[in-house]
Design a protein around this motif. Structure first.
Motif: not given
Length: 215
Positions: A7-12, A26-27, A32-36, A95-100
């Motif tokens: 996940r860190q490699a994907m971000i960077n 980014i946070e 969020v575990p994409r693999e799930a 999106a849920a981490a950003l929105a209401g």
């Protein structure tokens, strides 16, 4: 496999070099575990920079394209977001981490089940997964501050544009002439649109170019 390192490699290596600068987003992606959200046999490649096939002609969007959609939509903490074609729910989870509030619309019953179970298992409580026809949206839950189409379309149905609130943003990959372009539609009085960059995102079923008849 060390999913956290992947996940860190994907971000960077994928996201930051492609103008992802919103640290709040980014946070969220980092949490969020994409693999799930992919089948077990695909977990080893969950973080590659391409669209992942989920079956039934559906795909999980390439991380960079989805991330830029979410960033350019400028999601605020009190926004209501409609995710169209959510498949297994990864985009809705970020999106849920950003929105209401996030409403995730999906027409495939198996994807609805998987998204609901995965989101619940991760304790993400501000997403409602709804089964319904993608092109129709959810008119009785609108208007929406942000609408994200998780796939490419030949054109955006008026039914979805009509569900945008004043000041609202709709993000999609618009395929015109065979070339996909990440595009933002905004409602400020009328509807305006702006192209962001090219993207080879697969088309959402039901949003293909309509055949024309020649007489």
């Amino acid at each position: 496999m060390d999913y956290e390192a992947a996940r860190q490699a994907m971000i960077n290596s994928q996201l930051r070099p492609n103008r992802l600068i919103d640290e709040r987003l980014i946070e969220a992606i980092d949490r969020v575990p994409r693999e799930a959200f992919v089948p077990k046999e695909l977990r080893g490649i969950a973080y590659v920079d391409e669209d992942l096939p989920l079956g039934e002609g559906r795909y999980m969007m390439e991380p960079m394209v989805l991330a830029r959609m979410l960033q350019d939509a400028r999601i605020e903490a009190d926004d209501t977001v409609l995710m169209v074609g959510c498949t297994t729910g990864y985009g809705a989870a970020v999106a849920a981490a950003l929105a209401g509030t996030v409403i995730a619309l999906e027409q495939d019953p198996e994807f609805v089940r998987r998204a609901t179970e995965t989101l619940a298992g991760l304790g993400i409580a501000n997403v409602a997964v709804v089964e319904g026809e993608l092109a129709q949206g959810i008119p009785d839950q609108g208007p929406f501050d942000v609408i994200i189409l998780e796939g490419a379309v030949a054109e955006v149905p008026e039914t979805l544009l009509d569900q945008l609130a004043e000041g609202g943003r709709l993000m999609t990959v618009l395929r015109e002439g065979g070339i996909g372009k990440l595009t933002i539609f905004t409602r400020v009085g009328g509807i305006g649109r702006r192209t962001i960059f090219d993207a080879a995102t697969p088309v959402l079923p039901g949003f293909e170019k309509k055949k024309s008849f020649v007489f």
